[in-house]
Design an enzyme around this catalytic site. Structure first.
Site, short mmCIF file in Angstrom:
data_model
loop_
_atom_site.label_atom_id
_atom_site.label_comp_id
_atom_site.label_asym_id
_atom_site.label_seq_id
_atom_site.Cartn_x
_atom_site.Cartn_y
_atom_site.Cartn_z
N PHE A 61 3.90 2.39 -7.65
CA PHE A 61 3.97 0.71 -7.94
C PHE A 61 4.21 0.89 -9.62
O PHE A 61 3.32 1.40 -10.05
CB PHE A 61 2.92 0.15 -7.35
CG PHE A 61 3.04 -1.56 -7.12
CD1 PHE A 61 4.10 -1.90 -6.58
CD2 PHE A 61 2.57 -2.25 -8.30
CE1 PHE A 61 4.26 -3.08 -6.40
CE2 PHE A 61 2.92 -3.54 -8.18
CZ PHE A 61 3.66 -4.13 -7.39
N ASP A 90 -4.90 4.28 -5.73
CA ASP A 90 -5.19 2.82 -5.49
C ASP A 90 -4.63 2.66 -3.91
O ASP A 90 -3.88 3.20 -3.36
CB ASP A 90 -3.72 2.30 -6.04
CG ASP A 90 -3.56 1.06 -6.25
OD1 ASP A 90 -3.80 0.16 -5.21
OD2 ASP A 90 -2.92 0.56 -7.16
N TYR A 114 -5.45 -9.49 -1.64
CA TYR A 114 -4.68 -10.55 -0.92
C TYR A 114 -3.53 -9.73 0.04
O TYR A 114 -2.93 -10.63 0.60
CB TYR A 114 -3.93 -11.28 -2.03
CG TYR A 114 -3.21 -10.53 -2.87
CD1 TYR A 114 -1.93 -9.77 -2.62
CD2 TYR A 114 -3.63 -10.43 -4.17
CE1 TYR A 114 -1.07 -9.21 -3.91
CE2 TYR A 114 -2.90 -9.58 -5.23
CZ TYR A 114 -1.86 -8.98 -4.96
OH TYR A 114 -1.24 -8.46 -5.86
N LYS A 115 -3.75 -8.47 0.33
CA LYS A 115 -2.75 -7.85 1.30
C LYS A 115 -3.39 -7.92 2.66
O LYS A 115 -3.61 -8.68 3.06
CB LYS A 115 -2.35 -6.68 0.78
CG LYS A 115 -1.37 -6.63 -0.55
CD LYS A 115 -1.17 -5.47 -1.38
CE LYS A 115 -0.13 -5.87 -2.42
NZ LYS A 115 -0.08 -4.67 -3.44
N ARG A 170 11.69 -4.21 3.91
CA ARG A 170 10.45 -3.66 4.42
C ARG A 170 9.52 -4.81 5.32
O ARG A 170 9.72 -5.70 5.08
CB ARG A 170 9.59 -3.71 2.93
CG ARG A 170 8.23 -3.04 2.90
CD ARG A 170 7.80 -3.15 1.56
NE ARG A 170 7.49 -4.45 0.97
CZ ARG A 170 6.43 -4.57 0.27
NH1 ARG A 170 5.75 -3.48 -0.42
NH2 ARG A 170 6.12 -5.82 -0.15
C1 LIG Z 1 0.15 -4.98 -4.81
C2 LIG Z 1 -0.06 -3.96 -5.54
C3 LIG Z 1 -0.81 -3.95 -6.94
C4 LIG Z 1 -0.96 -5.32 -7.29
O1 LIG Z 1 -1.70 -5.63 -8.73
P1 LIG Z 1 -2.04 -7.07 -9.10
O2 LIG Z 1 -2.62 -6.73 -10.39
O3 LIG Z 1 -2.85 -7.72 -7.92
O4 LIG Z 1 -0.71 -7.80 -9.49
C5 LIG Z 1 -1.04 -2.79 -7.48
N1 LIG Z 1 -0.73 -1.58 -7.23
C6 LIG Z 1 -0.33 -1.66 -5.95
C7 LIG Z 1 0.15 -0.19 -5.40
C8 LIG Z 1 0.25 -2.42 -5.25
O5 LIG Z 1 0.63 -2.37 -3.97
#
Ligand SMILES: *Cc1c(COP(=O)(O)O)cnc(C)c1O
Length: 409
Positions: free
Chosen positions: A125, A196, A221-222, A368
């Site tokens: 990501f 992560d 939040y996921k 997705r």
């Molecule tokens: C959703 C997600 C994030 C989100 O990071 P924020 O700091 O909350 O915006 C980070 N890394 C991965 C792999 C994600 O899927």
């Protein structure tokens, strides 16, 4: 048996079916985007009303003690620990995933001062890669971010690797890494690992302790259903905690914040990673989502999530609509999402959303679909594919207004 009858039969046997009513979802919506923003638990509005009206409105600043606001970050952290195979005292809720990545990457590099490389995968990501890039620049460019394909990770690990930085489930393809094997390979080279868990915490059983993981971060939040912008969490294995420094030495991470000592002294354990004042309202909302997850059996969640994904893939491929599977076909190698490629992915996604089937699009061509087993049924999957079929048959996606891109896709 028709596919629809099959879906209804699977729903009738679903041990998690009762969780659907613990969420507030709008009528007529099939929500396949809980991997991006989890749904609203029924308990959350009531709890937030109470925290706002009573704890904030009436009890005011006394609530830090009387309603234990000061312990919320560790209390919710201890609950999340149960979902990811960590011990009490190993997880703290704080900041965003991005900020926590910064804190843990920085700390990891100071624990391996003689090593230069942060190793990751090219498809990670973006924020994970950006944070590593920014940190390297801040540290004077002495380090290097090296990105390789997942297959090349084992051979890319060597005595120059300070930390292996990976997301367990890939956000685009849903590919699920072998956490135990990669962690062991990194350790064999003397490197630390930072996982992560954005797309795995709450989506599948995670065993940080069993895999001897050093460091981890994850998202509120996921799959934890904590609400938009919910605070994230971070994990530091017990054995590393004393030596591990946070680069953000804020006052609430001090050993005695209310001594107002001019000199920083880190608090023991995870509390040192709490830089500043926690977001109490967001933490209260996150706790509702986490409590709901704790009531469910993660093994059952995993079973259902794999079955939902398999059913979805089979239905779409049966129709022969020109979608190419972008996720692993084997459910054991997937997280809780399925992605397909299609050159018209963006307008097709928009046409689906217009018809109440909410998935999302990831550039350049990925559609997705996330399957949160607590509120997605097999019937939902069948209906979503029926809507997709209609959109493709009628070329309903081929309209100029569906091709205009919003800021957030
Ligand atoms: C959703 C997600 C994030 C989100 O990071 P924020 O700091 O909350 O915006 C980070 N890394 C991965 C792999 C994600 O899927």
């Amino acid at each position: 048996m028709t596919p629809r009858e099959h879906a209804l039969r699977l729903d009738a046997q679903d041990p998690l079916a009762g969780f659907r009513e613990h969420f507030l979802l709008p009528e007529g919506v099939i929500y396949l985007d809980g991997n991006s923003l989890g749904a609203l638990p029924r308990a959350t509005p009531q709890r937030l009303r109470q925290v706002i009206a009573q704890e904030w409105g009436q009890d005011l600043i006394r609530s830090w003690n009387t309603h234990h606001w000061i312990d919320l970050s560790t209390r919710v952290g201890d609950k999340i620990a149960q979902l990811i195979g960590a011990q009490a005292g190993e997880v703290l809720v704080a900041d965003s995933t991005s900020v926590n990545l910064f804190k843990l990457l920085a700390g990891a590099l100071t624990l391996r001062p003689e090593r230069r490389v942060i190793l990751s995968e090219a498809g990670n990501f973006p924020t994970d890669l950006y944070i590593a890039q920014g940190l390297i620049e801040l540290l004077g460019g002495r380090h290097e971010l090296r990105t390789v394909t997942p297959e090349d990770l084992p051979t890319a690990l060597n005595e120059d690797t300070a930390v292996l930085l990976l997301t367990q489930v890939n956000y685009k393809t849903g590919y699920l890494h072998d956490m135990a094997a990669l962690t062991a390979q990194a350790h064999a080279q003397g490197a630390l690992v930072l996982w992560d868990l954005a797309h795995s915490a709450g989506a599948l059983p995670v065993d940080l302790g069993g895999c001897q993981v050093d460091l981890a971060v994850g998202c509120g939040y996921k799959y934890l259903n904590g609400g938009p912008g919910a605070p994230a969490f971070l994990f530091v294995a017990k054995e590393l905690q004393e030596a591990f420094q946070s680069p953000l030495s804020g006052w609430l991470g001090h050993a005695q914040p209310f001594a107002f000592d001019p000199d920083y002294r880190p608090a023991p354990g995870m509390v040192r990673h709490q830089c500043g004042t926690p977001p109490v309202l967001s933490l209260a909302a996150l706790e509702c989502g986490v409590d709901l997850m704790l009531a469910a059996d993660l093994k059952a969640i995993r079973q259902k999530s794999m079955a939902l994904g398999d059913f979805f893939i089979a239905l779409i491929e049966d129709l022969g609509l020109g979608f190419a599977l972008a996720s692993p076909r084997a459910a054991t190698q997937r997280g809780s999402q399925v992605s397909f490629r299609h050159a018209q992915g963006y307008p097709i996604t928009q046409a689906l959303i217009q018809r109440g089937v909410i998935g999302d699009f990831r550039a350049p061509d990925i559609l997705r679909f996330g399957f949160c087993p607590l509120y997605v049924s097999f019937r939902d999957v069948w209906e979503a594919v029926a809507v997709l079929h209609a959109v493709m048959k009628t070329t309903a996606w081929d309209r100029p207004e569906l091709k205009l891109r919003g800021t957030v896709t």
